[in-house]
Every structure is written in C-alpha cells, then in structure tokens.
Design a protein around this motif. Structure first.
Motif, PDB file in Angstrom:
ATOM      1  N   ILE A 293       2.296   7.312  -6.295  1.00  0.00           N
ATOM      2  CA  ILE A 293       1.209   8.223  -6.735  1.00  0.00           C
ATOM      3  C   ILE A 293       1.798   9.616  -6.325  1.00  0.00           C
ATOM      4  O   ILE A 293       1.826  10.614  -7.047  1.00  0.00           O
TER       5      ILE A 293
ATOM      6  N   TYR B 222      -4.271   4.003 -13.092  1.00  0.00           N
ATOM      7  CA  TYR B 222      -4.493   2.958 -11.970  1.00  0.00           C
ATOM      8  C   TYR B 222      -3.536   1.682 -12.568  1.00  0.00           C
ATOM      9  O   TYR B 222      -2.627   1.324 -11.601  1.00  0.00           O
TER      10      TYR B 222
ATOM     11  N   VAL C  95       0.302   3.073 -12.202  1.00  0.00           N
ATOM     12  CA  VAL C  95       0.755   3.213 -10.902  1.00  0.00           C
ATOM     13  C   VAL C  95       1.202   2.036 -10.090  1.00  0.00           C
ATOM     14  O   VAL C  95       2.108   1.798  -9.632  1.00  0.00           O
ATOM     15  N   ALA C  96       0.091   0.930 -10.489  1.00  0.00           N
ATOM     16  CA  ALA C  96       0.273  -0.259  -9.766  1.00  0.00           C
ATOM     17  C   ALA C  96       1.824  -0.885 -10.246  1.00  0.00           C
ATOM     18  O   ALA C  96       2.506  -1.307  -9.479  1.00  0.00           O
TER      19      ALA C  96
ATOM     20  N   VAL D 114      -4.907  -0.083  -6.190  1.00  0.00           N
ATOM     21  CA  VAL D 114      -4.722   1.301  -6.199  1.00  0.00           C
ATOM     22  C   VAL D 114      -5.780   2.210  -6.135  1.00  0.00           C
ATOM     23  O   VAL D 114      -5.667   3.127  -5.301  1.00  0.00           O
TER      24      VAL D 114
ATOM     25  N   THR E  14       0.872  -1.172  -0.087  1.00  0.00           N
ATOM     26  CA  THR E  14       0.058  -0.042  -0.028  1.00  0.00           C
ATOM     27  C   THR E  14       0.989   1.318   0.106  1.00  0.00           C
ATOM     28  O   THR E  14       0.625   2.226  -0.695  1.00  0.00           O
TER      29      THR E  14
ATOM     30  N   ILE F 192       2.479   1.766  -3.477  1.00  0.00           N
ATOM     31  CA  ILE F 192       1.524   2.585  -4.154  1.00  0.00           C
ATOM     32  C   ILE F 192       1.510   4.032  -3.981  1.00  0.00           C
ATOM     33  O   ILE F 192       1.418   4.962  -4.803  1.00  0.00           O
TER      34      ILE F 192
END
Length: 109
Positions: free
Chosen positions: A9, A20, A23-24, A36, A2, A5
């Motif tokens: 971001i 998404y 980013v992942a 995400v 988490t 991620i």
DNA sequence: ACTTTGACTTCGG
DNA sequence: TCCGAAGCCAAAG
C-alpha cells in the motif's frame, strides 16, 4: 503478511490509486482482498484513501467515504460518477516473478 | 484450536 | 445499473 500488504500500500504513489484485490495480489496473497481492508483499518500511516474497491468504487461507508473522495480529489484523481477513473489512475505494481501462481479462478462460469 | 471478522470480489437476476 | 448470495483467507479474540 500484514506487513507485506502494508508495504504494498505504501508503494502507491501520490495521485494514483489501487484496489483491495490488486494490493493483496501485489503483496503475494491474491485472495486476501478482505484482509487488506482490515489492514487499512488497523495499521496507521498508510495512504488508505488510495485503496478502492473493484472498479474503483469507494467501499468506505459514511463520512469516511466522503473524506476519501475529498482526499483523492485533492491528489488529482478524477471521478467518473461514483467511481474513480481507474483506467487513468490505477497504480500498477511491479510484477514479481510469479512466485505464487494463482491460476484461474471463478468456478461459476 | 476454534470462531468471528472484514473498507472484498464476482456472478446472476 | 443496482442488489443479494456465495466464495474467500488470514488475523485477532
């Protein structure tokens, strides 16, 4: 993860956006686009408005979507109809030395 | 340990 | 271009 991620971001600079999936992937979890979204919803202090769905579409429903549109516009991001002009505003994350190879996906075709 | 939950993604129609 | 179905994976309860 988490945290990874969330960190990814935060790297998105002002005036740029990402998706998404991207980013992942940047965080090291290529298949966790959905997570995400969850992170954006839970973790605060993130530039959540800079994260869009594939193709640069806003996935946020309702008024939040409008707010996102507004905020991005305020950052200088331009929209092509309902989508963001990804070609011009998508943030490219620095490639990490292919630690996690994801190989090809999409079994269908 | 199991089930639910996502602001997803992609394909086919 | 829009809609529905299936796949996807980790976090939270």
């Amino acid at each position: 993860m988490t945290a990874a991620i969330a960190a990814a971001i935060r790297q998105i600079p002002n005036g740029q956006v990402s998706t998404y999936g991207a980013v992942a992937k940047a965080a090291g979890y290529p298949r966790c686009a959905r997570h995400v979204a969850k992170v954006l919803n839970q973790v605060r202090g993130l530039p959540w408005q800079r994260v869009l769905g594939s193709g640069g579409s806003i996935s946020l429903p309702g008024e939040l979507g409008l707010e996102q549109h507004f905020l991005l516009k305020a950052e200088g991001v331009k929209f092509r109809g309902r989508r963001v002009d990804m070609k011009a505003f998508e943030h490219l994350f620095p490639k990490r030395s292919k630690v996690l190879s994801k190989g090809a996906r999409m079994p269908k075709k």
